[in-house]
Design a protein around this motif. Structure first.
Motif, PDB file in Angstrom:
ATOM      1  N   UNK A 216       2.921 -56.713  11.206  1.00 61.20           N
ATOM      2  CA  UNK A 216       1.950 -56.623  10.115  1.00 61.20           C
ATOM      3  C   UNK A 216       0.670 -55.943  10.580  1.00 61.20           C
ATOM      4  N   UNK A 217       0.227 -56.262  11.791  1.00 60.39           N
ATOM      5  CA  UNK A 217      -0.966 -55.614  12.330  1.00 60.39           C
ATOM      6  C   UNK A 217      -0.753 -54.104  12.402  1.00 60.39           C
ATOM      7  N   UNK A 218       0.422 -53.693  12.892  1.00 60.63           N
ATOM      8  CA  UNK A 218       0.720 -52.267  13.006  1.00 60.63           C
ATOM      9  C   UNK A 218       0.715 -51.590  11.645  1.00 60.63           C
ATOM     10  N   UNK A 219       1.364 -52.214  10.651  1.00 62.56           N
ATOM     11  CA  UNK A 219       1.453 -51.623   9.317  1.00 62.56           C
ATOM     12  C   UNK A 219       0.086 -51.503   8.661  1.00 62.56           C
ATOM     13  N   UNK A 220      -0.709 -52.562   8.723  1.00 71.01           N
ATOM     14  CA  UNK A 220      -2.044 -52.532   8.114  1.00 71.01           C
ATOM     15  C   UNK A 220      -2.932 -51.530   8.839  1.00 71.01           C
ATOM     16  N   UNK A 221      -2.794 -51.447  10.148  1.00 73.77           N
ATOM     17  CA  UNK A 221      -3.578 -50.498  10.924  1.00 73.77           C
ATOM     18  C   UNK A 221      -3.285 -49.066  10.488  1.00 73.77           C
TER      19      UNK A 221
END
Length: 292
Positions: free
Chosen positions: A37-42
């Motif tokens: 999720x961190x990667x996608x939102x980033x």
């Protein structure tokens, strides 16, 4: 581009890269957000920020970038996030930029670049300072996490090298971010069972994507064409130092004389590389003038 502008852009890019390590580590250590999720939102935040910047300039993000570079960007961001689940900020930055510099120096040597004697001394001084800062007292990092971060560094090195002469840097970066979004969305769907999000984690991911990633990469792409592959690799040795200093302030890591001495060695070594290039250029200019 003037030397002062090159130095300013490079310094801002290095601060952004260090900020990425800190934001990611804080989010994955102190909040509930998962790595996918961190990667996608980033990546989504980076694409939106760069798209807004291009819209303000009257340009389009769709025509910039390419799929191979977008995939390299995704591999970097995903490996980066999953590695920082277990790595400390300093260890992660060491592994990441060690892999980056190895990739870029290897490419430069393969293309025929050679370090002058003073540049080689500066590189060895900087590398020695980096080793002295990071290795003593650190336990061996988890193998899987270390390999993920090394893979992220390889991908970032490839991404940086592909950016040399690729066109308008902001447009290229925006296009790559935009193309990476469906790839990272697929990763999130595959890992939906691990989904975990909270407000603080989302906030750190947005900051990482919009500021230290999107704008940071756009700045780096502007500076990169003015640097040799070897110089670009060496200057990035400053990032682990900046990440370590940030870790002292934000994560409570202790400061020591070792930190101060190693930082001086790394930054001093980088200065030797840059000064040697300027001196070589000046001598070359004088020689050309005599020939005229």
């Amino acid at each position: 581009m003037s030397p002062a502008r090159i130095v300013l852009l490079t310094a801002l890019a290095m601060l952004a890269f260090a900020g990425n390590s800190l934001l990611c580590r804080i989010a994955l250590k102190q909040t509930a957000i998962d790595a996918a999720s961190f990667t996608t939102i980033r990546l989504i935040s980076g694409a939106l920020m760069l798209g807004l910047l291009l819209r303000w300039r009257g340009r389009s993000a769709v025509v910039g970038g390419n799929w191979p570079s977008a995939f390299a960007l995704f591999v970097y961001t995903a490996g980066f996030s999953f590695a920082y689940v277990r790595l400390s900020a300093a260890t992660g930055a060491l592994l990441l930029f060690g892999a980056v510099q190895a990739t870029m120096i290897g490419y430069g040597v393969w293309r025929g670049e050679r370090l002058a004697r003073l540049q080689l001394a500066g590189f060895l001084l900087a590398l020695g300072g980096l080793v002295g800062l990071m290795l003593p007292g650190l336990a061996a990092p988890p193998l899987v996490s270390a390999l993920l971060m090394l893979g992220a560094g390889l991908a970032w090195g490839i991404y940086s090298l592909r950016g040399k002469g690729a066109g308008d840097p902001t447009q290229v970066t925006a296009g790559n971010f935009l193309r990476a979004v469906p790839i990272t969305a697929a990763l999130s769907l595959l890992m939906v069972n691990e989904l975990s999000i909270d407000r603080a984690g989302v906030g750190y991911a947005v900051l990482s994507g919009a500021l230290t990633s999107g704008l940071g990469y756009a700045i780096w792409y502007q500076a990169l064409p003015a640097l040799k592959a070897t110089q670009a690799a060496i200057v990035q040795l400053s990032v682990p130092v900046l990440a370590a200093v940030g870790g002292i302030v934000l994560l409570g890591e202790p400061i020591s004389w070792r930190m101060a001495l190693a930082s001086g060695a790394i930054l001093g070594g980088i200065a030797l590389v840059i000064l040697e290039k300027r001196q070589t250029n000046a001598i070359s200019g004088k020689t050309d003038g005599l020939k005229d």
